[in-house]
Design an enzyme around this catalytic site. Sequence first.
Site, PDB file in Angstrom:
ATOM      1  N   ASP A 161     -17.232  25.172   0.084  1.00 18.92           N
ATOM      2  CA  ASP A 161     -15.926  25.769  -0.134  1.00 18.92           C
ATOM      3  C   ASP A 161     -15.139  24.736  -0.959  1.00 18.92           C
ATOM      4  O   ASP A 161     -15.487  23.555  -0.953  1.00 18.92           O
ATOM      5  CB  ASP A 161     -15.269  26.000   1.241  1.00 18.92           C
ATOM      6  CG  ASP A 161     -13.833  26.424   1.128  1.00 18.92           C
ATOM      7  OD1 ASP A 161     -13.567  27.415   0.437  1.00 18.92           O
ATOM      8  OD2 ASP A 161     -12.971  25.764   1.731  1.00 18.92           O
ATOM      9  N   LEU A 162     -14.121  25.173  -1.667  1.00 20.18           N
ATOM     10  CA  LEU A 162     -13.413  24.230  -2.542  1.00 20.18           C
ATOM     11  C   LEU A 162     -12.157  23.648  -1.877  1.00 20.18           C
ATOM     12  O   LEU A 162     -12.094  22.455  -1.553  1.00 20.18           O
ATOM     13  CB  LEU A 162     -13.048  24.949  -3.853  1.00 20.18           C
ATOM     14  CG  LEU A 162     -12.369  24.109  -4.922  1.00 20.18           C
ATOM     15  CD1 LEU A 162     -13.252  22.958  -5.372  1.00 20.18           C
ATOM     16  CD2 LEU A 162     -12.026  24.992  -6.129  1.00 20.18           C
ATOM     17  N   ASP A 163     -11.175  24.529  -1.641  1.00 29.23           N
ATOM     18  CA  ASP A 163      -9.907  24.056  -1.071  1.00 29.23           C
ATOM     19  C   ASP A 163     -10.094  23.628   0.383  1.00 29.23           C
ATOM     20  O   ASP A 163     -10.507  24.422   1.216  1.00 29.23           O
ATOM     21  CB  ASP A 163      -8.869  25.188  -1.170  1.00 29.23           C
ATOM     22  CG  ASP A 163      -7.597  24.860  -0.404  1.00 29.23           C
ATOM     23  OD1 ASP A 163      -7.260  23.669  -0.302  1.00 29.23           O
ATOM     24  OD2 ASP A 163      -6.944  25.794   0.093  1.00 29.23           O
ATOM     25  N   SER A 188     -16.066  29.766  -3.241  1.00 31.04           N
ATOM     26  CA  SER A 188     -14.609  29.716  -3.024  1.00 31.04           C
ATOM     27  C   SER A 188     -13.938  31.042  -3.348  1.00 31.04           C
ATOM     28  O   SER A 188     -14.387  31.772  -4.231  1.00 31.04           O
ATOM     29  CB  SER A 188     -14.011  28.622  -3.923  1.00 31.04           C
ATOM     30  OG  SER A 188     -12.608  28.746  -3.996  1.00 31.04           O
ATOM     31  N   ALA A 189     -12.836  31.312  -2.642  1.00 25.33           N
ATOM     32  CA  ALA A 189     -12.058  32.524  -2.903  1.00 25.33           C
ATOM     33  C   ALA A 189     -11.202  32.367  -4.156  1.00 25.33           C
ATOM     34  O   ALA A 189     -10.695  33.351  -4.693  1.00 25.33           O
ATOM     35  CB  ALA A 189     -11.150  32.807  -1.709  1.00 25.33           C
ATOM     36  N   SER A 190     -11.052  31.143  -4.630  1.00 25.22           N
ATOM     37  CA  SER A 190     -10.077  30.891  -5.703  1.00 25.22           C
ATOM     38  C   SER A 190     -10.548  31.303  -7.089  1.00 25.22           C
ATOM     39  O   SER A 190     -11.642  30.940  -7.534  1.00 25.22           O
ATOM     40  CB  SER A 190      -9.716  29.405  -5.731  1.00 25.22           C
ATOM     41  OG  SER A 190      -8.829  29.172  -6.810  1.00 25.22           O
ATOM     42  N   LYS A 199     -13.463  36.457   2.252  1.00 25.32           N
ATOM     43  CA  LYS A 199     -14.000  35.925   3.516  1.00 25.32           C
ATOM     44  C   LYS A 199     -13.159  36.529   4.645  1.00 25.32           C
ATOM     45  O   LYS A 199     -11.951  36.685   4.459  1.00 25.32           O
ATOM     46  CB  LYS A 199     -13.871  34.393   3.537  1.00 25.32           C
ATOM     47  CG  LYS A 199     -14.642  33.690   2.429  1.00 25.32           C
ATOM     48  CD  LYS A 199     -14.221  32.217   2.328  1.00 25.32           C
ATOM     49  CE  LYS A 199     -14.881  31.535   1.138  1.00 25.32           C
ATOM     50  NZ  LYS A 199     -14.445  30.147   0.933  1.00 25.32           N
ATOM     51  N   ASN A 232      -9.065  30.152  -9.581  1.00 22.64           N
ATOM     52  CA  ASN A 232      -8.787  28.960 -10.383  1.00 22.64           C
ATOM     53  C   ASN A 232      -9.867  27.886 -10.238  1.00 22.64           C
ATOM     54  O   ASN A 232      -9.676  26.753 -10.695  1.00 22.64           O
ATOM     55  CB  ASN A 232      -7.430  28.372  -9.986  1.00 22.64           C
ATOM     56  CG  ASN A 232      -6.285  29.301 -10.368  1.00 22.64           C
ATOM     57  OD1 ASN A 232      -6.075  29.581 -11.552  1.00 22.64           O
ATOM     58  ND2 ASN A 232      -5.572  29.825  -9.389  1.00 22.64           N
ATOM     59  N   ARG A 285      -5.499  35.603  -2.897  1.00 20.40           N
ATOM     60  CA  ARG A 285      -4.124  35.520  -3.404  1.00 20.40           C
ATOM     61  C   ARG A 285      -3.265  36.703  -2.945  1.00 20.40           C
ATOM     62  O   ARG A 285      -2.155  36.522  -2.431  1.00 20.40           O
ATOM     63  CB  ARG A 285      -4.156  35.456  -4.929  1.00 20.40           C
ATOM     64  CG  ARG A 285      -2.836  35.046  -5.548  1.00 20.40           C
ATOM     65  CD  ARG A 285      -2.941  35.033  -7.061  1.00 20.40           C
ATOM     66  NE  ARG A 285      -4.062  34.219  -7.533  1.00 20.40           N
ATOM     67  CZ  ARG A 285      -4.519  34.210  -8.782  1.00 20.40           C
ATOM     68  NH1 ARG A 285      -3.942  34.961  -9.693  1.00 20.40           N
ATOM     69  NH2 ARG A 285      -5.561  33.456  -9.125  1.00 20.40           N
ATOM     70  N   LYS A 306      -4.944  29.702   4.364  1.00 22.82           N
ATOM     71  CA  LYS A 306      -6.158  28.970   3.980  1.00 22.82           C
ATOM     72  C   LYS A 306      -7.383  29.881   3.935  1.00 22.82           C
ATOM     73  O   LYS A 306      -7.680  30.557   4.912  1.00 22.82           O
ATOM     74  CB  LYS A 306      -6.396  27.791   4.927  1.00 22.82           C
ATOM     75  CG  LYS A 306      -5.401  26.677   4.676  1.00 22.82           C
ATOM     76  CD  LYS A 306      -5.771  25.406   5.423  1.00 22.82           C
ATOM     77  CE  LYS A 306      -4.793  24.303   5.060  1.00 22.82           C
ATOM     78  NZ  LYS A 306      -4.961  23.121   5.889  1.00 22.82           N
ATOM     79  N   GLY A 307      -8.066  29.883   2.800  1.00 21.87           N
ATOM     80  CA  GLY A 307      -9.283  30.683   2.646  1.00 21.87           C
ATOM     81  C   GLY A 307      -9.019  32.158   2.381  1.00 21.87           C
ATOM     82  O   GLY A 307      -9.936  32.928   2.135  1.00 21.87           O
ATOM     83  N   GLU A 355     -17.313  24.476   5.255  1.00 22.46           N
ATOM     84  CA  GLU A 355     -16.084  25.301   5.270  1.00 22.46           C
ATOM     85  C   GLU A 355     -14.988  24.722   6.149  1.00 22.46           C
ATOM     86  O   GLU A 355     -15.266  24.201   7.212  1.00 22.46           O
ATOM     87  CB  GLU A 355     -16.423  26.688   5.823  1.00 22.46           C
ATOM     88  CG  GLU A 355     -16.399  27.819   4.848  1.00 22.46           C
ATOM     89  CD  GLU A 355     -15.063  28.137   4.199  1.00 22.46           C
ATOM     90  OE1 GLU A 355     -14.024  27.657   4.659  1.00 22.46           O
ATOM     91  OE2 GLU A 355     -15.077  28.878   3.223  1.00 22.46           O
ATOM     92  N   ASP A 356     -13.741  24.863   5.686  1.00 19.58           N
ATOM     93  CA  ASP A 356     -12.609  24.362   6.493  1.00 19.58           C
ATOM     94  C   ASP A 356     -11.794  25.489   7.126  1.00 19.58           C
ATOM     95  O   ASP A 356     -10.910  25.213   7.934  1.00 19.58           O
ATOM     96  CB  ASP A 356     -11.653  23.523   5.633  1.00 19.58           C
ATOM     97  CG  ASP A 356     -10.864  24.369   4.661  1.00 19.58           C
ATOM     98  OD1 ASP A 356     -11.469  25.205   3.970  1.00 19.58           O
ATOM     99  OD2 ASP A 356      -9.630  24.219   4.609  1.00 19.58           O
ATOM    100  N   THR A 372      -6.184  21.434  -2.228  1.00 19.02           N
ATOM    101  CA  THR A 372      -5.266  22.205  -3.079  1.00 19.02           C
ATOM    102  C   THR A 372      -4.264  22.985  -2.234  1.00 19.02           C
ATOM    103  O   THR A 372      -3.326  23.562  -2.778  1.00 19.02           O
ATOM    104  CB  THR A 372      -6.039  23.166  -4.015  1.00 19.02           C
ATOM    105  OG1 THR A 372      -7.165  23.670  -3.318  1.00 19.02           O
ATOM    106  CG2 THR A 372      -6.502  22.467  -5.264  1.00 19.02           C
TER     107      THR A 372
HETATM  108  P1  B16 Z   1      -6.307  31.537  -6.092  1.00 13.92           P
HETATM  109  P2  B16 Z   1     -11.043  28.315  -0.860  1.00 13.92           P
HETATM  110  C1  B16 Z   1      -8.743  29.632  -1.318  1.00 13.92           C
HETATM  111  O1  B16 Z   1      -9.657  28.635  -1.679  1.00 13.92           O
HETATM  112  C2  B16 Z   1      -7.510  28.996  -0.707  1.00 13.92           C
HETATM  113  O2  B16 Z   1      -7.836  28.367   0.524  1.00 13.92           O
HETATM  114  C3  B16 Z   1      -6.459  30.056  -0.442  1.00 13.92           C
HETATM  115  O3  B16 Z   1      -5.301  29.470   0.103  1.00 13.92           O
HETATM  116  C4  B16 Z   1      -6.142  30.780  -1.762  1.00 13.92           C
HETATM  117  O4  B16 Z   1      -5.197  31.831  -1.541  1.00 13.92           O
HETATM  118  C5  B16 Z   1      -7.438  31.368  -2.335  1.00 13.92           C
HETATM  119  O5  B16 Z   1      -8.370  30.316  -2.536  1.00 13.92           O
HETATM  120  C6  B16 Z   1      -7.215  32.078  -3.660  1.00 13.92           C
HETATM  121  O6  B16 Z   1      -6.835  31.149  -4.633  1.00 13.92           O
HETATM  122  O7  B16 Z   1      -4.921  32.083  -5.950  1.00 13.92           O
HETATM  123  O8  B16 Z   1      -6.389  30.231  -6.834  1.00 13.92           O
HETATM  124  O9  B16 Z   1      -7.268  32.566  -6.663  1.00 13.92           O
HETATM  125  O10 B16 Z   1     -10.639  27.676   0.428  1.00 13.92           O
HETATM  126  O11 B16 Z   1     -11.802  29.630  -0.673  1.00 13.92           O
HETATM  127  O12 B16 Z   1     -11.746  27.370  -1.795  1.00 13.92           O
HETATM  128 MG    MG Z   2     -11.042  26.307   2.139  1.00 13.66          MG
END
Ligand code: B16
Ligand code: MG
Length: 221
Positions: free
Chosen positions: A9-11, A114-116, A145, A118, A49, A45-46, A169-170, A17
């Site tokens: 997982d990233l964040d 990761s869900a992000s 997730k 970015n 958006r 977290k996780g 994973e956190d 982040t």
């Molecule tokens: P974005 P992860 C997640 O990252 C974050 O924990 C979560 O807070 C955020 O809303 C989500 O990514 C989406 O991010 O807005 O950049 O697309 O923990 O899955 O690495």
């Molecule tokens: Mg995370």
Amino acid sequence: MRTKACIFDLDGVIVDTAKYHFLAWKRLADQLDIQFNHEDNERLKGVSRMDSLDIILEIGNRNISESLKLEYATLKNDWYVEYISKMTPDEILPGCIDLLNELKIAGIKTAIGSASKNTPMILERVGISSYFDAVADGNVVSKAKPDPEVFLKAAEMLSVKPSECFVFEDAIAGVSAALNAGMMCVGIGEANVLDRAHFVVPGLNGIDLKKLEVIENEINL
Ligand code: B16
Ligand code: MG
């Protein structure tokens, strides 16, 4: 070792982040006159958006149109991107690079799960894109997730079976996603919070290949 891949997982695992997500959501919440604090931020977290925005609107007891939601999410993301565009390699969390190097030498594949959306920008800013054999992120999956999609996608990209993967994973939802995918899971954080994970450490500096081998032998998938 039966482990053929490690999915990160990233964040909260590789970089923190969450603090930048908080600053950007807080800016939006202030603008909307919604009370939003660090404790509320834990719930994001996780979470994707749009789901994060729904949580903030729920805290403020607001009901708004889908088009306005999109506008707010874009605004928040623009601010968030401003913060992460200034990230540096110093922000990689302790133990991460050592573990990635050890895995590479052992021939164990690595991926991001990761869900992000970015993810590519963050990996590039902190200078670790080249460490990963695959990136499964918010740009390639549609289900958030605890749905296992993001981790199954990572395993597919790496051509490995789910049972041959460790996930780091956190977030509680992320641990559930890993288990739903039929993978081994190391929780990064507090054992009483991530109690469903097969093993929990405070950070990646608590893990090395030897430890993974011990954990792997205790898991029956
Ligand atoms: P974005 P992860 C997640 O990252 C974050 O924990 C979560 O807070 C955020 O809303 C989500 O990514 C989406 O991010 O807005 O950049 O697309 O923990 O899955 O690495
Ligand atoms: Mg995370």
